[in-house]
Scaffold this active site. Structure first.
Site, mmCIF file in Angstrom:
data_model
loop_
_atom_site.group_PDB
_atom_site.id
_atom_site.type_symbol
_atom_site.label_atom_id
_atom_site.label_comp_id
_atom_site.label_asym_id
_atom_site.label_seq_id
_atom_site.Cartn_x
_atom_site.Cartn_y
_atom_site.Cartn_z
ATOM 1 N N GLU A 118 0.824 -1.207 0.000
ATOM 2 C CA GLU A 118 0.000 0.000 0.000
ATOM 3 C C GLU A 118 0.862 1.264 0.000
ATOM 4 O OE1 GLU A 118 -2.440 0.595 3.499
ATOM 5 O OE2 GLU A 118 -3.584 2.178 2.510
ATOM 6 N N GLU A 153 -11.876 3.278 5.839
ATOM 7 C CA GLU A 153 -10.716 3.505 6.711
ATOM 8 C C GLU A 153 -10.596 5.009 6.961
ATOM 9 O OE1 GLU A 153 -6.725 2.799 5.235
ATOM 10 O OE2 GLU A 153 -6.126 1.889 7.109
HETATM 11 O O1 LIG Z 1 -2.436 4.435 6.888
HETATM 12 C C1 LIG Z 1 -2.836 3.384 6.381
HETATM 13 O O2 LIG Z 1 -3.622 3.401 5.441
HETATM 14 C C2 LIG Z 1 -2.380 2.077 6.858
HETATM 15 O O3 LIG Z 1 -2.954 1.032 6.603
HETATM 16 C C3 LIG Z 1 -1.221 1.990 7.706
HETATM 17 O O4 LIG Z 1 -1.643 2.160 8.983
#
Ligand SMILES: O=C(O)C(=O)CO
Length: 256
Positions: free
Chosen positions: A138, A235
């Site tokens: 990522e 997220e």
């Molecule tokens: O910041 C993010 O997107 C992560 O997964 C790492 O913590």
């Protein structure tokens, strides 16, 4: 359209098993987390079994957080620790049935770090394959994580091409990608075949996806049009309670 609650940020005030139950109550289709390691895997597996939710993924441990480490796999000289973190993640993920592991690179730069990351990813992919686990990399943005080794999808694509492992994919976090590279529509269209998971948050605040510079109702519609039907990872950092931050999901599901 399906959504996964990232329990690294949502219901952060609860234990991981309680956060899984809260995500179920709120109507999420799946969950994902960051670093679950201080909770026994059996407790997480029990909450997943009870709720019927799948844990989509987890991160490898960051290393020595107190000294500022944020992943180990691109740190030359730290191969033993990086591989121990990978083994730990594979063992945890296979106990709870998580399909993806995000292998965290850490703060590093240069050719030696690149070679180190490739070698550790090669190790991770090989070790994960018999468990049916996909390894994700990522790109993180340089505003939140200055000096992080992997910062663009372009760099991630070069790494994936160079390694050529069948179970290595991109974690496409729209928040990080928008901050570093933009052009989300074309990038999603081009990179979806090599993407293992999609995450989102408002830009630039990393809040719920109903404000900021990115129109997520457009992005979610685009993903649906492109035939991407896996749960999308919420997220983001709620301000106040997670429950009070979920208006976007109700609206999204109502309008779908
Ligand atoms: O910041 C993010 O997107 C992560 O997964 C790492 O913590």
């Amino acid at each position: 359209m399906r959504f996964s609650a990232n329990l690294g940020f949502l219901w952060k005030d609860r234990s991981l098993p309680e956060a899984i139950r809260a995500a179920k109550m709120a109507g999420f289709d799946a969950v994902e987390c960051h670093w679950p390691y201080d909770v026994p895997a059996a407790e997480v597996a029990a909450a997943l079994g009870e709720t019927g939710l799948e844990m989509l993924g987890l991160n490898t441990s960051r290393g020595d957080v107190a000294s500022g480490e944020n992943g180990l796999s691109a740190l030359p000289g730290r191969e033993t620790d990086a591989r121990a973190a990978i083994d730990e993640a594979i063992s945890y993920a296979s106990t709870i049935g998580a399909a993806n592991i995000h292998v965290m690179a850490g703060f590093a730069s240069g050719e030696e770090a690149h070679r180190c990351f490739l070698a550790n990813l090669g190790y991770a992919c090989k070790a994960a394959l018999p468990h049916g686990i996909t390894i994700l990399i990522e790109p993180l943005n340089h505003y939140d994580a200055p000096g992080y080794f992997l910062s663009t999808t372009e760099q991630a694509c070069m790494i994936m091409e160079e390694l050529g492992a069948p179970n290595l994919k991109l974690m496409f976090d729209c928040y990080h990608v928008q901050l570093m590279e933009g052009n989300l529509t074309n990038r999603l269209k081009r990179l979806l075949p090599v993407t293992g998971h999609v995450q989102f948050a408002s830009v630039p605040d990393r809040g719920p996806p109903d404000g900021g510079e990115v129109s997520y109702s457009y992005i979610f519609g685009l993903l649906e049009e492109l035939g991407y039907d896996a749960p999308l990872g919420a997220e983001y950092k709620p301000v106040g309670s997670t429950e009070n931050s979920l208006g976007w999901m109700a609206r999204q599901l109502r309008d779908a």
